[in-house]
Scaffold this active site. Structure first.
Site, PDB file in Angstrom:
ATOM      1  N   ASP A 137       5.330 -41.535 -26.218  1.00  0.00           N
ATOM      2  CA  ASP A 137       6.362 -42.079 -25.336  1.00  0.00           C
ATOM      3  C   ASP A 137       7.316 -42.943 -26.170  1.00  0.00           C
ATOM      4  OD1 ASP A 137       6.890 -42.303 -22.164  1.00  0.00           O
ATOM      5  OD2 ASP A 137       7.262 -44.267 -23.050  1.00  0.00           O
TER       6      ASP A 137
ATOM      7  N   HIS B 236       0.111 -37.251 -20.818  1.00  0.00           N
ATOM      8  CA  HIS B 236       1.076 -38.091 -21.518  1.00  0.00           C
ATOM      9  C   HIS B 236       0.422 -39.310 -22.167  1.00  0.00           C
ATOM     10  CE1 HIS B 236       5.057 -39.550 -22.400  1.00  0.00           C
ATOM     11  NE2 HIS B 236       4.870 -40.664 -21.735  1.00  0.00           N
TER      12      HIS B 236
ATOM     13  N   TYR C 188      15.200 -48.693 -21.968  1.00  0.00           N
ATOM     14  CA  TYR C 188      15.875 -47.434 -21.648  1.00  0.00           C
ATOM     15  C   TYR C 188      17.386 -47.580 -21.809  1.00  0.00           C
ATOM     16  CZ  TYR C 188      11.569 -45.401 -19.813  1.00  0.00           C
ATOM     17  OH  TYR C 188      10.308 -44.884 -19.700  1.00  0.00           O
TER      18      TYR C 188
END
Length: 377
Positions: free
Chosen positions: A177, A355, A304
């Site tokens: 990630d 994930h 982000y």
């Protein structure tokens, strides 16, 4: 420049405040479908939050963190807090492990002992690592950047400074990630001291010729990429464009934060229909508390805004190992990834796990690291 111990010490008043907020929650009506397609179902989230309110014990997690040993050091005005667990083997390989969102340093909780004490977990002394697991800036117990610029490239350089301060002049890096983006940035920038990397979310994209006649693994990757864009990327668009706006609800409402994270534990794990198939409730809540107790809803989302464009393929000049877990949300076939890695020393394909590879499948994850980094000695 100093590195000092950090003790996690959450007062009971913070837990009492959490309980009051849960008790005062105003819930929406039930979804109009019988699945997760509109988000976390009301009954599932109420049951999860009910356990959080009535049965969960934060202090067991706090003891665990303090028993491992947390430390802190200030880098460019931001206090970085991290786990540092040394192996009994002085010649163990130093390794920095980087988590992502909505995870935390606790993703690696069941990997620490096998990495530092391999003989007790099916390995040999030559498999030993000294592990360093930092909270990303704005996440967990690390400080929150007050200025822009703390993207993955700066974090990568900061991890190099952290390892230097710990006395490690040759070390390895691993991540998935955001940890994959940071670890890739370490290698691309050839941060001093890093001798190689491992990724459990290799980043690559197809070329036009791949799209023209895709192999089965490429077709699967294309379908999963399309599903992510159509049905699973709303959180990232919100956090990449308006992290402050979404942060108000995530910092103020425990139920809002729980729904925001719990749904991803369903969508991104290798499960049979519910998050608890892959991760225990206590594990998920320990992780959730590292967002709630530190009010990290906005500061974690802000990464982000800073760096979402950094999830792009880059040529990696260092030795690389990669592990493709079957339920990764955006898979990259080896054909796509190896174009960027002239020194790809290991490619593993795992038939279980999603994930959160280290969290879901710690034994397989550790084996992959032993193989990959063993080829980089």
């Amino acid at each position: 420049m100093t590195v000092t111990p950090f003790v996690v010490d959450i007062p009971q008043s913070d837990i009492d405040d959490l309980h009051r907020r849960i008790d005062m929650a105003r819930w929406p009506e039930k979804e109009t479908v019988d699945d997760w397609s509109q988000g976390a179902p009301l009954a599932a989230l109420q049951d999860f939050v009910g356990y959080w309110r009535n049965d969960y014990d934060w202090y067991a997690c706090q003891r665990l963190l303090n028993d491992w040993g947390m430390f802190e050091t200030e880098i460019d005005g931001v206090m970085i807090r991290f786990l540092h667990v040394r192996s009994m083997h002085d010649d163990a390989k130093p390794l920095v492990l980087t988590h992502g969102w909505p995870g935390s340093i606790l993703e690696f909780r069941r990997c620490i002992a096998p990495l530092t004490r391999p003989e007790e977990h099916g390995g040999a002394a030559t498999d030993a690592f000294h592990v360093v697991i930092p909270c990303l800036p704005g996440y967990g117990f690390s400080g929150k950047p007050a200025v822009t610029g703390w993207g993955v490239e700066k974090i990568a350089r900061s991890w190099g400074e952290l390892m230097r301060r710990l006395g490690y002049d040759r070390w390895f890096a691993q991540g998935g990630d955001w940890g994959s983006a940071v670890t890739t940035a370490i290698a691309v920038q050839q941060v001093e001291g890093c001798a190689g990397i491992h990724l459990n979310m290799p980043i690559a994209r197809p070329l036009p010729e791949d799209m023209a006649s895709p192999a089965p693994d490429e077709m699967r990757a294309l379908m999963k990429m399309q599903h992510y864009q159509d049905w699973d990327s709303g959180y990232s668009k919100q956090q990449a464009t308006r992290p402050q706006t979404v942060g108000y609800g995530l910092v103020d409402s425990p139920v809002g934060l729980a729904g925001w994270l719990y749904e991803k534990m369903w969508a991104w794990t290798d499960n049979d229909g519910k998050p608890e198939d892959a991760l225990s409730r206590d594990d998920m809540l320990d992780n959730l508390m590292l967002y709630w107790l530190t009010a990290a809803g906005a500061s974690s989302a802000r990464l982000y805004w800073e760096s979402f464009a950094s999830f792009a393929p880059k040529d990696i000049p260092l030795p690389v190992g990669a592990s493709a877990f079957v339920k990764e949300i955006i898979p990259a076939p080896r054909k796509w990834f190896e174009r960027h890695c002239p020194q790809l020393v290991h490619w593993g394909e795992l038939d279980k796990g999603g994930h959160f590879a280290a969290w879901e499948q710690p034994e397989a994850f550790v084996k992959e690291l032993r193989v990959a980094f063993g080829l980089m000695r």
